[in-house]
Motif scaffolding. Structure first.
Motif, PDB file in Angstrom:
ATOM      1  N   ALA A 174      14.024  55.316 -22.876  1.00  0.00           N
ATOM      2  CA  ALA A 174      13.636  56.445 -23.723  1.00  0.00           C
ATOM      3  C   ALA A 174      14.370  57.724 -23.355  1.00  0.00           C
ATOM      4  CB  ALA A 174      12.130  56.674 -23.631  1.00  0.00           C
ATOM      5  N   GLY A 175      15.042  57.733 -22.195  1.00  0.00           N
ATOM      6  CA  GLY A 175      15.788  58.909 -21.774  1.00  0.00           C
ATOM      7  C   GLY A 175      14.916  59.994 -21.166  1.00  0.00           C
ATOM      8  N   VAL A 176      13.790  59.601 -20.547  1.00  0.00           N
ATOM      9  CA  VAL A 176      12.887  60.588 -19.941  1.00  0.00           C
ATOM     10  C   VAL A 176      12.748  60.302 -18.448  1.00  0.00           C
ATOM     11  CG1 VAL A 176      11.615  60.922 -22.078  1.00  0.00           C
ATOM     12  CG2 VAL A 176      10.819  59.201 -20.451  1.00  0.00           C
ATOM     13  N   ALA A 186      13.482  56.869 -28.555  1.00  0.00           N
ATOM     14  CA  ALA A 186      14.642  57.331 -27.776  1.00  0.00           C
ATOM     15  C   ALA A 186      15.558  58.254 -28.579  1.00  0.00           C
ATOM     16  CB  ALA A 186      15.415  56.132 -27.229  1.00  0.00           C
ATOM     17  N   PRO A 187      15.895  57.916 -29.844  1.00  0.00           N
ATOM     18  CA  PRO A 187      16.768  58.830 -30.609  1.00  0.00           C
ATOM     19  C   PRO A 187      16.160  60.217 -30.793  1.00  0.00           C
ATOM     20  CG  PRO A 187      16.626  56.676 -31.674  1.00  0.00           C
ATOM     21  CD  PRO A 187      15.586  56.696 -30.597  1.00  0.00           C
ATOM     22  N   ASN A 232      14.155  61.795 -28.731  1.00  0.00           N
ATOM     23  CA  ASN A 232      14.282  62.524 -27.467  1.00  0.00           C
ATOM     24  C   ASN A 232      15.703  63.012 -27.248  1.00  0.00           C
ATOM     25  OD1 ASN A 232      13.205  63.321 -24.755  1.00  0.00           O
ATOM     26  ND2 ASN A 232      14.718  61.837 -24.068  1.00  0.00           N
ATOM     27  N   ARG A 233      16.687  62.160 -27.598  1.00  0.00           N
ATOM     28  CA  ARG A 233      18.090  62.556 -27.420  1.00  0.00           C
ATOM     29  C   ARG A 233      18.460  63.742 -28.300  1.00  0.00           C
ATOM     30  NH1 ARG A 233      19.171  56.958 -27.558  1.00  0.00           N
ATOM     31  NH2 ARG A 233      19.810  57.155 -29.732  1.00  0.00           N
ATOM     32  N   GLU A 234      17.974  63.744 -29.528  1.00  0.00           N
ATOM     33  CA  GLU A 234      18.386  64.763 -30.489  1.00  0.00           C
ATOM     34  C   GLU A 234      17.558  66.045 -30.424  1.00  0.00           C
ATOM     35  OE1 GLU A 234      18.347  62.905 -34.314  1.00  0.00           O
ATOM     36  OE2 GLU A 234      19.522  61.187 -33.631  1.00  0.00           O
ATOM     37  N   HIS A 235      16.269  65.931 -30.053  1.00  0.00           N
ATOM     38  CA  HIS A 235      15.390  67.104 -30.134  1.00  0.00           C
ATOM     39  C   HIS A 235      14.651  67.430 -28.839  1.00  0.00           C
ATOM     40  CE1 HIS A 235      15.951  67.345 -34.512  1.00  0.00           C
ATOM     41  NE2 HIS A 235      15.845  66.025 -34.511  1.00  0.00           N
ATOM     42  N   GLY A 236      14.665  66.553 -27.857  1.00  0.00           N
ATOM     43  CA  GLY A 236      14.048  66.871 -26.580  1.00  0.00           C
ATOM     44  C   GLY A 236      12.656  66.298 -26.394  1.00  0.00           C
ATOM     45  N   LEU A 256       9.288  64.504 -28.663  1.00  0.00           N
ATOM     46  CA  LEU A 256       8.837  63.138 -28.356  1.00  0.00           C
ATOM     47  C   LEU A 256       7.323  63.110 -28.145  1.00  0.00           C
ATOM     48  CD1 LEU A 256      10.488  60.619 -25.939  1.00  0.00           C
ATOM     49  CD2 LEU A 256       8.068  61.128 -25.707  1.00  0.00           C
ATOM     50  N   TYR A 295       9.557  59.093 -37.012  1.00  0.00           N
ATOM     51  CA  TYR A 295       9.512  58.392 -35.722  1.00  0.00           C
ATOM     52  C   TYR A 295       8.074  58.018 -35.366  1.00  0.00           C
ATOM     53  CZ  TYR A 295      14.311  60.063 -35.101  1.00  0.00           C
ATOM     54  OH  TYR A 295      15.644  60.309 -35.261  1.00  0.00           O
TER      55      TYR A 295
END
Length: 503
Positions: free
Chosen positions: A53-55, A93-94, A96-100, A104, A237
């Motif tokens: 998820a990129g966190v 995940a997308p 979080n990558r694009e908006h933080g 999310l 999402y």
């Protein structure tokens, strides 16, 4: 002669109200140990899903803690484990990558709201349309995914990892023959950890996955502007997460129902998943749903059956991270890999692929199972496989029953009337060639279509009957439709003459 009725004492009535784990020490021990095993297995999984998820790893661990604790109270399926999952991580995940992270967290809370709404609307009832062949495919695909998730932990690692995994598997196979008081997975984890630490064996450990949190999560609002723009950004999402989470949770609940031979409330589970995600969002977690691998550890391997094991899995998770973080960090990944490999082996329905079963199973059923497994393995998304398998099952079923509508004709001896007897289920797939089954030019002036052995299901059937009447009318011949059962008569009366242009 007098008779007396035995009235239970207040103490006896109180004992009857106690849950199983309070009344039976054996159940209590099973639930506590199962919760501990699941908590240990949750840690590396939650960290891995956080990375997807990129966190930060703490976000996934917090989600697993709050999801498990909340769902143990509000969920509809006892002993099922809910936590941070890979399917949810892939969906959000997308965003979080694009908006933080703030967006999310907002999506997690909104997804929980969607799940509550869907639960109230009765989305759980859709589970009745999932065929058994899809369920078998779902279970087998799950087992394959659990095993595949362990493969990276067995690549490019020190040679000592392999004998540790083999030793862990051997312990889980043979230790239950000695005693089942302590879950074999817990024994395997403890023994392998002691061996690696005492002998100073350098192998990948849980600590290598990421830092464990040192304090409990604190509630708060997501750090986003509360505007319509934010809502339109997170809503797609959130809806995707809600649907994927519900599908995995309801399928897992149905699987646990079958394993334990008990019933669960799918509606309560749907609403409970929503409540758990809302709470998780307010505590800064990444959200989640039912976690199938850990549920199998809890129910099938450890023998847990109550809500206590689910509650303790989440509670022990935080205790292990905060209090025993240094010890947990030393657990070799090989020990957890061995546990998950054993889970995948126990989960797979080996009977479904036995040659004797395959010889007896209709080709369509095998196709549905294979499509389900293939789609899940290809996409790593259980929801995609279930949808694809269900659609395939519908197509197979439609093709199978499309040939069940039969038409036979009997002409009266005087030659003035012909009676066509239609037998079978009339719907879009079976009426495709119905119009061509009548002799419009050669039939006498009066035509009777007897539907006493048929049932009209949809507008396509009514339109086909209208087309038959029109073709006869163009030749000056009268058609009488008889024998309609009540539902068919209502549908035919409502739609007949309204389905062609000009009406």
């Amino acid at each position: 002669m007098s008779s007396s009725v035995s009235v239970p004492s207040p103490a006896a009535r109180l004992r009857g109200l106690k849950p199983d784990w309070l009344r039976d020490p054996k159940v209590w021990r099973t639930e506590v140990l199962a919760g501990l095993v699941v908590a240990l297995a949750l840690i590396p999984e939650a960290i891995s899903f956080s990375i997807i998820a990129g966190v930060d790893p703490a976000i996934g661990l917090f989600a697993s803690f709050t999801m498990a604790v909340v769902i143990s109270v509000v969920g509809g399926r006892r002993a099922m484990i809910s936590a941070a999952t890979g399917a949810v991580a892939l969906v959000i995940a997308p965003l979080n990558r694009e908006h933080g992270l703030g967006h999310l967290i907002a999506a997690v809370i909104l997804a929980g709201v969607f799940q509550i709404v869907l639960g109230v609307l009765g989305v759980a009832k859709l589970m009745r349309f999932v065929p058994r062949s899809v369920m078998v495919g779902f279970v087998n695909a799950l087992a394959v995914l659990i095993f595949m998730a362990q493969v990276p932990e067995m690549r490019d690692v020190p040679w000592a990892v392999y004998p540790l995994i083999i030793g862990g598997l051997a312990l889980m196979v043979f230790f239950p023959k000695v005693t089942k008081v302590i879950p074999a997975p817990l024994v395997s984890i403890v023994v392998l950890t002691v061996i690696t630490v005492a002998a100073g064996i350098a192998v990948p450990t849980v600590g290598d996955k990421g830092d464990l949190p040192s304090s409990l999560p604190v509630p708060g609002l997501p750090d986003v502007p509360f505007t319509m723009d934010t809502l339109t950004t997170v809503a797609p999402y959130a809806l995707a997460m809600a649907l994927v989470g519900l599908m995995e949770s309801l399928m897992t609940a149905k699987l646990v129902d079958d394993i334990t031979d008990t019933h669960s409330s799918k509606t309560r589970e749907s609403i409970g998943q929503g409540v758990a995600n809302i709470v998780t969002g307010f505590f800064g977690g990444m959200g989640g749903c039912a976690m199938i691998g850990q549920t199998m550890i809890n129910v099938k391997v450890s023998g847990a059956r109550t809500r206590l094991s689910t509650f303790l899995a989440g509670s022990f998770l935080m205790v292990l991270c905060i209090v025993f973080g240094p010890v947990v960090s030393d657990i070799p990944m090989a020990a957890l890999v061995a546990v998950m490999v054993m889970v995948s082996f126990a989960t797979f329905d080996w009977h479904s692929i036995a040659p004797r079963t395959l010889r007896r199973m209709p080709a369509g059923e095998i196709t549905v199972m294979v499509v389900t497994v293939a789609c899940v393995v290809a996409t790593h998304n259980l929801a995609v496989g279930v949808v694809a398998g269900s659609i395939t099952a519908m197509v197979v079923f439609a093709k199978r029953v499309a040939h069940l509508a039969e038409v036979s004709a009997v002409t009266d001896p005087d030659g003035t009337t012909v009676v066509y007897r239609v037998t079978g289920e009339l719907f879009f797939a079976s009426v495709g060639d119905l119009v061509g089954r009548f002799d419009y030019a050669g039939d006498p002036a009066k035509v009777v279509i007897d539907l006493s052995s048929a049932h009209i299901w949809d507008a396509s059937s009514v339109a086909a009957l209208d087309a038959v009447e029109t073709k006869y009318a163009q030749r000056g011949k009268a058609v009488e439709i008889t024998g309609l059962n009540d539902p068919s008569a209502r549908l035919h009366g409502k739609l007949s003459g309204e389905l062609t242009a000009g009406h």
